[in-house]
Design a protein around this motif. Structure first.
Motif, PDB file in Angstrom:
ATOM      1  N   UNK A  71       0.829  -1.208   0.000  1.00  0.00           N
ATOM      2  CA  UNK A  71       0.000   0.000   0.000  1.00  0.00           C
ATOM      3  C   UNK A  71       0.863   1.258   0.000  1.00  0.00           C
ATOM      4  N   UNK A  72       0.440   2.253  -0.745  1.00  0.00           N
ATOM      5  CA  UNK A  72       1.112   3.557  -0.735  1.00  0.00           C
ATOM      6  C   UNK A  72       0.359   4.485   0.201  1.00  0.00           C
ATOM      7  N   UNK A  73       0.964   5.614   0.513  1.00  0.00           N
ATOM      8  CA  UNK A  73       0.347   6.511   1.494  1.00  0.00           C
ATOM      9  C   UNK A  73      -0.415   7.634   0.792  1.00  0.00           C
ATOM     10  N   UNK A  74      -1.204   8.351   1.588  1.00  0.00           N
ATOM     11  CA  UNK A  74      -1.978   9.489   1.068  1.00  0.00           C
ATOM     12  C   UNK A  74      -1.552  10.734   1.826  1.00  0.00           C
ATOM     13  N   UNK A  75      -1.208  11.768   1.097  1.00  0.00           N
ATOM     14  CA  UNK A  75      -0.925  13.034   1.775  1.00  0.00           C
ATOM     15  C   UNK A  75      -1.538  14.138   0.937  1.00  0.00           C
ATOM     16  N   UNK A  76      -2.235  15.067   1.598  1.00  0.00           N
ATOM     17  CA  UNK A  76      -2.943  16.114   0.858  1.00  0.00           C
ATOM     18  C   UNK A  76      -2.126  17.382   0.729  1.00  0.00           C
ATOM     19  N   UNK A  77      -0.946  17.408   1.343  1.00  0.00           N
ATOM     20  CA  UNK A  77      -0.183  18.661   1.348  1.00  0.00           C
ATOM     21  C   UNK A  77       0.655  18.781   0.089  1.00  0.00           C
ATOM     22  N   UNK A  78       0.291  19.743  -0.743  1.00  0.00           N
ATOM     23  CA  UNK A  78       1.064  19.982  -1.977  1.00  0.00           C
ATOM     24  C   UNK A  78       1.317  21.483  -2.089  1.00  0.00           C
ATOM     25  N   UNK A  79       2.371  21.898  -2.797  1.00  0.00           N
ATOM     26  CA  UNK A  79       2.670  23.333  -2.898  1.00  0.00           C
ATOM     27  C   UNK A  79       1.646  24.052  -3.772  1.00  0.00           C
ATOM     28  N   UNK A  80       1.578  25.383  -3.673  1.00  0.00           N
ATOM     29  CA  UNK A  80       0.687  26.135  -4.564  1.00  0.00           C
ATOM     30  C   UNK A  80       1.064  25.873  -6.028  1.00  0.00           C
ATOM     31  N   UNK A  81       0.047  25.769  -6.858  1.00  0.00           N
ATOM     32  CA  UNK A  81       0.260  25.429  -8.282  1.00  0.00           C
ATOM     33  C   UNK A  81       1.224  26.395  -8.959  1.00  0.00           C
ATOM     34  N   UNK A  82       1.087  27.709  -8.682  1.00  0.00           N
ATOM     35  CA  UNK A  82       1.902  28.675  -9.431  1.00  0.00           C
ATOM     36  C   UNK A  82       3.398  28.515  -9.124  1.00  0.00           C
ATOM     37  N   UNK A  83       3.719  27.951  -7.942  1.00  0.00           N
ATOM     38  CA  UNK A  83       5.146  27.789  -7.607  1.00  0.00           C
ATOM     39  C   UNK A  83       5.845  26.744  -8.482  1.00  0.00           C
ATOM     40  N   UNK A  84       5.051  25.910  -9.140  1.00  0.00           N
ATOM     41  CA  UNK A  84       5.641  24.913 -10.040  1.00  0.00           C
ATOM     42  C   UNK A  84       6.359  25.594 -11.203  1.00  0.00           C
ATOM     43  N   UNK A  85       5.947  26.840 -11.481  1.00  0.00           N
ATOM     44  CA  UNK A  85       6.487  27.530 -12.648  1.00  0.00           C
ATOM     45  C   UNK A  85       7.306  28.758 -12.251  1.00  0.00           C
ATOM     46  N   UNK A  86       7.573  28.890 -10.949  1.00  0.00           N
ATOM     47  CA  UNK A  86       8.374  30.026 -10.485  1.00  0.00           C
ATOM     48  C   UNK A  86       9.828  29.724 -10.792  1.00  0.00           C
TER      49      UNK A  86
END
Ligand SMILES: Cc1cc2nc3c(=O)[nH]c(=O)nc-3n(C[C@H](O)[C@H](O)[C@H](O)COP(=O)(O)O)c2cc1C
Length: 497
Positions: free
Chosen positions: A47-62
């Protein structure tokens, strides 16, 4: 040369024409509907884990790169969950179906993913080969290697169950499998960026990829359901040689009780094997975008609109959407030809968005002489003013979404010269380029509160004729529409896990 002729023949044969669509069954044979979930008998499930914490979308392109996550059970789980995992369960009238983070034509989900990883606590104390099972969000352990991979890098291999798409789309389905593989890579690249990880496709031989994940062990599969290797992806920098996979014990599940043969699919699949090409980088890169929600929320919310409400979008939104397509740098062979239906500040008409300025002179020389090529800045050119809404619908196999969207467009690829220089596998790669672009444009639309839909069903040569393209120098391989989607309130949504 023979393979090139095969690819050109397949491409021509699988075009949709107004009076004759590419060959398919023509109806849905529900009795043979393929299971969208591949499973391996006797393979231990981790089994893999679940985590809901992800960075803000716009930071992917900063410009500042996000901090790089260590490789561990949690980070690998996040990568798979937010790229190929389930995004929602939809239900209506007593039936329910799963949707995934990666878009797929007809939601048939031909793409399978294999993970080749070093020892990771919670997975195994040795290097492993495993298969990702999205419904369970788990890894199926297929093999533990004696020789160890070291470092914090690992590999993902993608393959396609061609039968899954063939069931519905017949001969044209190989194209859809490739577009879907491009979407899957696009989704993986986004999730890797979220984790601060480098992610790139390696110039590997497809035969080696098939051998690595064991999909060349045909005896483990129903003879109509084997998987064709697509690409090998390197995440971060794995150290040590790629391991050798021996004969595996686990047998693949059977996806359908019976099958309809499409001989041409085996032929095009064979012809497009070889060394995966590495197209040059785009000259331009995408700009950063304005703050929005978390990347995870946008990824899970991304849905294909089945109807558009016919309202306008702003010119800023339009330009941001076009610019977002520059995110994947190895996509230099794709330019857009756009029907602008409803964009504030832009006159209706046919436009070109030149992603690769090097191709501009050739395109200008190849397209209709009457086109104005009025420079609208940032790679956008107005070719011809006019109301193309009806044309957009007709070219998209009469689908209203293309007319009611704010705009729709064809991804026109540098075709014959790419095939000549990169061989028949270059044909496959062109679809991958288009699919990657499609995935980011879906996400960008979602981040702007808009909706998108990939359009695999379009009248190829009608579109080419409209542009004045008379030979195979350029070909449109994928269409797309973006606007404001209408939510179907009859369909309910449940969390997937
Ligand atoms: C390559 C590709 C081609 C598609 N073609 C069409 C199309 O012609 N018409 C349409 O309504 N939807 C089309 N779609 C949308 C899919 O049907 C949709 O992605 C799938 O049902 C899963 O739903 P989701 O995108 O909301 O996850 C296409 C999607 C992809 C990836």
């Amino acid at each position: 040369m023979k393979n090139l002729t095969t690819a050109l023949h397949y491409h021509d044969r699988t075009k949709h024409h107004p009076s004759r669509y590419a060959a398919s069954l023509g109806y849905m044979d529900w009795a043979t509907q393929p299971n969208p979930f591949r499973r391996y008998k006797n393979a231990p499930l981790i089994p893999l884990t679940h985590s809901d914490t992800t960075p803000p979308y716009h930071l992917l392109f900063a410009n500042e790169i996000l901090p790089s996550a260590p490789l561990c059970l949690e980070s690998l789980s996040q990568l798979l969950r937010y790229s190929l995992g389930l995004a929602a369960i939809k239900s209506q009238g007593g039936s329910s179906w799963a949707l995934r983070c990666n878009a797929s034509s007809g939601n048939l989900q031909p793409t399978e993913c294999y993970v080749i990883a070093p020892a990771i606590d919670g997975i195994n104390q040795q290097s492993t080969l495993s298969h990702y099972a999205p419904r369970e969000h788990a890894l199926e352990l297929l093999h533990t290697y004696k020789i160890q991979l070291v470092g914090d890098g690992f590999y993902l291999a993608l393959s396609s169950v061609l039968w899954r798409e063939a069931w519905k789309y017949g001969e044209r389905s190989w194209r859809y499998c490739q577009l879907d593989a491009g979407h899957a890579y696009g989704a993986i690249k986004i999730a890797a960026t979220m984790l601060g990880w480098e992610c790139e496709i390696i110039q590997a031989q497809t035969g080696e990829i098939g051998h690595l994940c064991g999909v060349d062990q045909y005896g483990r599969y129903d003879s109509n359901e084997h998987e064709s290797p697509d690409m090998l992806i390197r995440i971060q920098t794995p150290q040590g040689n790629l391991p050798q996979t021996p004969k595996l014990d686990s047998i693949a599940n059977t996806l359908s009780p019976a099958h309809h043969p499409w001989e041409i699919l085996g032929i095009i699949d064979d012809a497009t094997q070889g060394e995966y090409p590495s197209p040059p980088n785009l000259i331009q890169s995408r700009k950063s975008s304005t703050p929005t929600k978390s990347a995870g929320e946008i990824i899970l919310k991304r849905r294909s609109a089945q109807a558009m409400d016919g309202s306008n979008i702003t010119e800023e939104q339009f330009r941001q959407l076009l610019n977002s397509s520059l995110f994947y740098c190895h996509t230099p062979d794709v330019n857009f030809f756009i029907f602008v239906n409803r964009v504030d500040g832009l006159e209706r008409g046919l436009y070109a968005y030149i992603r690769n300025p090097n191709t501009l002179p050739l395109l200008q020389a190849s397209l209709k002489e009457s086109f104005a090529w009025e420079d609208k800045q940032e790679g956008l050119y107005l070719l011809q003013q006019g109301d193309f809404r009806g044309v957009a619908q007709r070219i998209s196999c009469n689908q209203e979404i293309a007319k009611e969207g704010a705009f729709s467009f064809g991804m026109v690829c540098d075709f014959s010269s790419v095939l000549e220089t990169r061989g028949a596998i270059g044909y496959k790669n062109l679809y991958h380029q288009c699919g990657k672009i499609g995935q980011i444009m879906y996400l960008e639309a979602t981040s702007l509160g808009l909706s998108a839909t990939g359009i695999g069903c379009f009248l190829d040569d009608e579109f080419h004729a409209l542009l004045g393209l008379e030979n195979q120098q350029f070909q449109s391989l994928y269409h797309f529409t973006i606007g404001r989607g209408i939510i179907d309130t009859r369909v309910s949504t449940l969390p997937p896990y």
